[in-house]
Scaffold this active site. Structure first.
Site, mmCIF file in Angstrom:
data_model
loop_
_atom_site.group_PDB
_atom_site.id
_atom_site.type_symbol
_atom_site.label_atom_id
_atom_site.label_comp_id
_atom_site.label_asym_id
_atom_site.label_seq_id
_atom_site.Cartn_x
_atom_site.Cartn_y
_atom_site.Cartn_z
ATOM 1 N N LYS A 1 0.718 -1.365 0.345
ATOM 2 C CA LYS A 1 -0.110 -0.084 -0.019
ATOM 3 C C LYS A 1 0.959 1.696 0.272
ATOM 4 O O LYS A 1 0.051 2.342 0.144
ATOM 5 C CB LYS A 1 -0.673 -0.367 0.627
ATOM 6 C CG LYS A 1 -1.658 -1.393 1.217
ATOM 7 C CD LYS A 1 -2.641 -1.704 0.116
ATOM 8 C CE LYS A 1 -3.164 -0.836 -0.866
ATOM 9 N NZ LYS A 1 -4.094 -1.497 -1.841
ATOM 10 N N SER B 1 -4.153 2.773 4.920
ATOM 11 C CA SER B 1 -5.046 1.891 3.987
ATOM 12 C C SER B 1 -4.507 0.765 3.793
ATOM 13 O O SER B 1 -5.360 -0.344 3.206
ATOM 14 C CB SER B 1 -3.569 2.570 2.473
ATOM 15 O OG SER B 1 -3.615 1.972 1.431
ATOM 16 N N HIS C 1 6.706 -6.843 -2.553
ATOM 17 C CA HIS C 1 6.911 -6.978 -1.723
ATOM 18 C C HIS C 1 7.661 -7.602 -0.169
ATOM 19 O O HIS C 1 7.695 -6.841 0.849
ATOM 20 C CB HIS C 1 5.586 -7.152 -0.787
ATOM 21 C CG HIS C 1 4.397 -6.357 -1.257
ATOM 22 N ND1 HIS C 1 4.841 -4.583 -1.759
ATOM 23 C CD2 HIS C 1 2.960 -5.975 -2.104
ATOM 24 C CE1 HIS C 1 3.539 -5.045 -2.352
ATOM 25 N NE2 HIS C 1 2.541 -5.295 -2.412
#
Length: 256
Positions: free
Chosen positions: A56, A146, A116
């Site tokens: 995010k 988020s 990620h």
């Protein structure tokens, strides 16, 4: 992508909550942990470009920007497929789709790849091949909010619980892909040792043109000599270059 396959995948995500596992102390979706050897042994190529982020942090935005740069701004070609098809996510393993590693292995070069993973878990071949990496970082407070709402919506991740519960989990790093603090600091410390462009999400919001130009310059070949020339070699080259090029009328730019 086959619409029927996509429908099955969406149904699976809707009805299944992915369990969590752990690699080297970092919480990751269990399905990712199941194929960890495949991810760890992923073979990068020299002309790969890796986009790394904490979840995010503006990942999709950066993927589309880099894809457009690689296509010399051809918007029509950039719309050839959804982002998750154009840019394989090597961390992901969600059957019936191919894993991210399998998808990347089917692609022709140059490849744009997403992760990620915190820096200590990035497959070693990225460093062995000296791959260029763009790391996009977003402030922790907005990232937390988020990610919380994303986890509430995405049944492929654990239920985040209440906001108060998630607040504590985020600060403790007990969420998928681990601690935001360790993530952003780890990549920051490595940025001068590797070919890593560290970009801030807030800078992108403030002045997109300026930041996109940074990304473009980082990916372009102009100025890459700085990563290879020793100081002494640069001096020797300049002397020889001047001797051989003087009076030719030719002028080249070695940086933008």
């Amino acid at each position: 992508m086959d619409p029927e396959l996509m429908e099955k995948f969406e149904e699976m995500i809707k009805n299944e909550t992915i369990k969590m596992g752990e690699i080297q102390g970092v919480p990751l979706p269990a399905n990712t942990c199941h194929v960890w050897d495949l991810i760890k042994n992923f073979q990068a190529r020299e002309d790969d470009i890796l986009i790394a982020t904490f979840p995010k942090a503006g990942t999709t935005w950066m993927q589309e920007i880099v894809d457009l740069i690689m296509l010399n701004g051809d918007v029509e070609r950039s719309m050839r497929a959804p982002c998750f098809i154009k840019v394989p996510f090597i961390d992901v393993n969600a059957k019936p789709l191919m894993s991210g590693v399998e998808a990347a292995n089917t692609m022709e070069s140059p490849r744009l790849i997403k992760t990620h993973l915190p820096i200590q878990l990035v497959p070693p071949s990225f460093w062995e091949k000296n791959v260029k990496v763009i790391y996009l970082a977003r402030n922790a407070k907005d990232c937390m909010v988020s990610y919380y709402h994303f986890q509430r919506m995405n049944k492929g991740l654990p239920d985040p619980g209440t906001w108060d519960e998630y607040f504590s989990s985020f600060l403790a790093g007990n969420i998928a892909w681990g601690s935001w603090f360790d993530h952003v600091i780890g990549w920051w410390k490595a940025k001068d040792e590797r070919q890593i462009l560290y970009v801030f999400y807030e800078d992108m919001i403030e002045d997109p043109e300026r930041e996109i130009r940074k990304v473009s310059n980082f990916l372009g070949e102009v100025g890459d000599w700085k990563n290879n020339f020793l100081v002494a070699q640069n001096i020797i080259f300049d002397v020889e270059y001047k001797k051989k090029m003087e009076g030719s009328g030719l002028h080249f730019r070695t940086e933008l």
